[in-house]
Design an enzyme around this catalytic site. Structure first.
Site, short mmCIF file in Angstrom:
data_model
loop_
_atom_site.label_atom_id
_atom_site.label_comp_id
_atom_site.label_asym_id
_atom_site.label_seq_id
_atom_site.Cartn_x
_atom_site.Cartn_y
_atom_site.Cartn_z
N GLU A 60 0.88 -1.26 0.12
CA GLU A 60 0.02 0.03 -0.15
C GLU A 60 0.91 1.26 0.04
OE1 GLU A 60 -3.59 -0.63 1.95
OE2 GLU A 60 -2.94 -2.68 2.49
N CYS B 254 -2.01 9.24 3.75
CA CYS B 254 -1.89 8.80 2.55
C CYS B 254 -3.31 9.19 1.65
CB CYS B 254 -1.72 7.26 2.07
SG CYS B 254 -3.04 6.23 3.10
#
Ligand code: NAP
Length: 513
Positions: free
Chosen positions: A283, A317
């Site tokens: 990720e 993020c």
């Protein structure tokens, strides 16, 4: 039935006092030294890793060991030798351990909140959300493992008993980032463990104390010493070895694009003695956009952009780093946003009056400041700097308007409180601009136009799309999380597909009668 962990309301005086007491307790433990643990053995190394309080870097939060390559290799070998035993424990036992871990974390929530305030620079509410998410991951994956450990429904051929069961993979290397130092670390680690894999956990060098505290908690919950190792130390010194080791079966990574790509590349190369293709769950970064339509509730859009861009100093993020606004309301939007941002208070994270704390480190502060300088040449700075000199790694909430899609600050992940605002001639162009990115993690649209909402559902290419709400704050169970393109391997943490990434299916057909 899964339910998200409720957040503590810090406006209630008793909760506030309890949090102040937790901060004082954690402070009293500043500077303690923690061992590195491989299976059941504890180690000290001559070379130390020091984590500091980013609100006041003269304060040492924890002192940790720096794993050597030999230690990294030994951790993988130990994990490999315990795998056959651990993989044969019943799923029920592993699930019970995980539920105990959730329970202990719940009972020590504010203490963990306080560690996050001091080691990661998280304001109270952000720390509380991180710890709550860690509890959610434990509870959710426990429930999921119950589902996956049951026999899976299959077509039954005449004269056969047909079944499919899920098996763990083997040794997993878990590499989390510092920005969700508890939730992401816990989520990846417990997903690997509850599915029956053994784990070598290499936490971020910025937040090793939080990792050490969680590792102690897992042992207290009953996870065997040999089921996982805690390898503090530098990713650049031991990361390649962990990834390349022939006994490593999979890598669960969350972090930057470049490190993720490197891991993916190294893991793909077959090593002598390796008898599988390594699985990589990665990720990675984001460059998330919020599109503001001409027909939208402007106050709500301004609020959504401000909290998405500046919550936890933009170090998520999922943070909004691009606001793409229809030209018909552009000036009005900017004016309201400027006023909203001017009211944001920045300062030490342990003072709940501050909405924004520090960024994580001196190097982050330097890199973000460089982007701001670049941005001043690529657009129009409409926010002010900080009025006084402070000790910590503080950066003011920064808005740069009139940014073109070709600009560096429109394309590159800055990972700090910097928002680029761009003008679109209409909704269609706004969506195209939002999609003009190598990433594809989160995105949001503010619009009252049902046709535009429909188009966004269809065309906005992100793993997590939010409509008429902020683009941060994914909740386990409700918003399975993970992005497209260079944001990662399209996995979805906190969703029903996630544990399958840590398992392989075995089909068994038995002739009967
Ligand atoms: P990072 O610099 O990539 O570090 C992440 C982890 O990788 C750390 O534990 C680091 O260890 C380790 N590492 C460094 N070099 C390595 C190597 N050669 N081999 C193996 N591991 C290595 O990222 P970060 O600064 O911690 O985190 C911020 C990034 O994470 C941002 O890009 C953000 O967008 C992304 N992120 C993505 C998600 C998502 O769900 N998609 C969620 C959160 C964060 P050291 O600390 O020792 O260097």
């Amino acid at each position: 039935m899964f339910q998200n962990e409720p957040y503590t309301d810090f406006s209630v005086p008793t909760n506030r006092q309890a949090m102040e007491a937790a901060l004082a307790k954690v402070r009293s433990e500043f500077g303690r030294e923690y061992d590195l643990r491989i299976a059941g053995e504890r180690f000290k190394t001559p070379d130390k890793l020091k984590s500091v309080n980013p609100s006041n870097p003269s304060e040492t939060v924890g002192i940790h060991q720096k794993a050597t390559p030999a230690m990294a290799s030994s951790a993988i070998e130990s994990a490999h030798s315990f795998f056959s035993e651990w993989s044969r424990t019943s799923a029920g036992e592993r699930i019970a351990m995980l539920r105990r871990a959730a329970q202990i974390l719940r009972s020590r929530k504010m203490e963990f909140d306080a560690w996050l305030v001091y080691e990661a620079g998280k304001p109270w509410a952000e720390a509380e959300a991180d710890v709550s998410e860690a509890i959610d991951f434990c509870e959710y994956y426990a429930l999921e493992m119950e589902r996956l450990s049951d026999p899976q429904p299959l077509t039954q051929l005449p004269g056969e008993r047909d079944e499919m069961r899920y098996l763990p993979l083997g040794v997993g290397v878990v590499i989390p980032p510092w920005n969700f130092p508890l939730a992401i670390l816990a989520g990846m680690t417990v997903a690997a463990l509850v599915t029956g894999n053994t784990v070598v956990l290499k936490p971020s060098s910025e937040t090793p104390t939080i990792a050490a505290k969680f590792a102690e908690l897992l042992l207290e919950a009953g996870f065997p010493e040999r089921s996982f190792s805690l390898l503090t130390g530098s990713g650049s010194a031991i990361g390649d070895l962990l990834v390349q080791h022939p006994r490593t079966r999979f890598i669960a990574f969350t972090g930057s694009r470049d490190v993720g790509l490197r891991i993916n590349e190294l893991a793909a190369k077959h090593q002598p003695g390796q008898i599988w293709i390594k699985r990589v769950i990665a990720e990675m970064g984001g460059k998330d956009a919020i599109v503001v339509d001409a027909d939208s509730d402007l106050d709500k859009a301004v609020e959504g952009v401000a909290v998405s861009a500046f919550g936890y100093q933009g170090q998520k993020c999922s943070a909004c780093s691009r606001a793409i606004v229809d030209e018909k309301i552009y000036d009005q939007f900017l004016e309201k946003l400027q006023a909203r941002v001017a009211g944001i208070r920045v300062g030490p994270a342990d003072d709940p009056a501050n909405y924004m704390g520090p960024v994580i480190s001196e190097s982050a502060q330097r890199s973000i400041s460089t982007y701001i300088e670049v941005g001043k040449g690529e657009g129009r700075l409409i926010t002010k700097g900080l009025s006084d000199n402070r000790n910590g790694y503080f950066i003011p909430p920064t808005v740069i308007a009139d940014v073109k899609p070709s600009a560096k600050i429109f394309q590159e992940e800055i990972f700090g409180p910097v928002l680029a605002v761009s003008k679109a001639k209409d909704f269609e162009q706004a969506i195209s601009m939002a999609n003009d990115s190598q990433y594809g993690l989160t995105g949001a649209v503010y619009s009252n136009n049902p046709e535009h909402i429909r188009q966004a559902r269809e065309r906005f290419f992100v793993g997590n799309l939010y409509l008429n709400r902020k683009c941060t704050g994914a909740m386990v169970g409700a918003h399975p999380f993970g992005g497209f393109n260079l944001s990662g391997t399209d996995s979805k943490a906190g969703g029903p597909d996630y544990l399958l990434l840590f398992l392989q299916a075995k089909s068994i057909a038995e002739k009967v009668g």
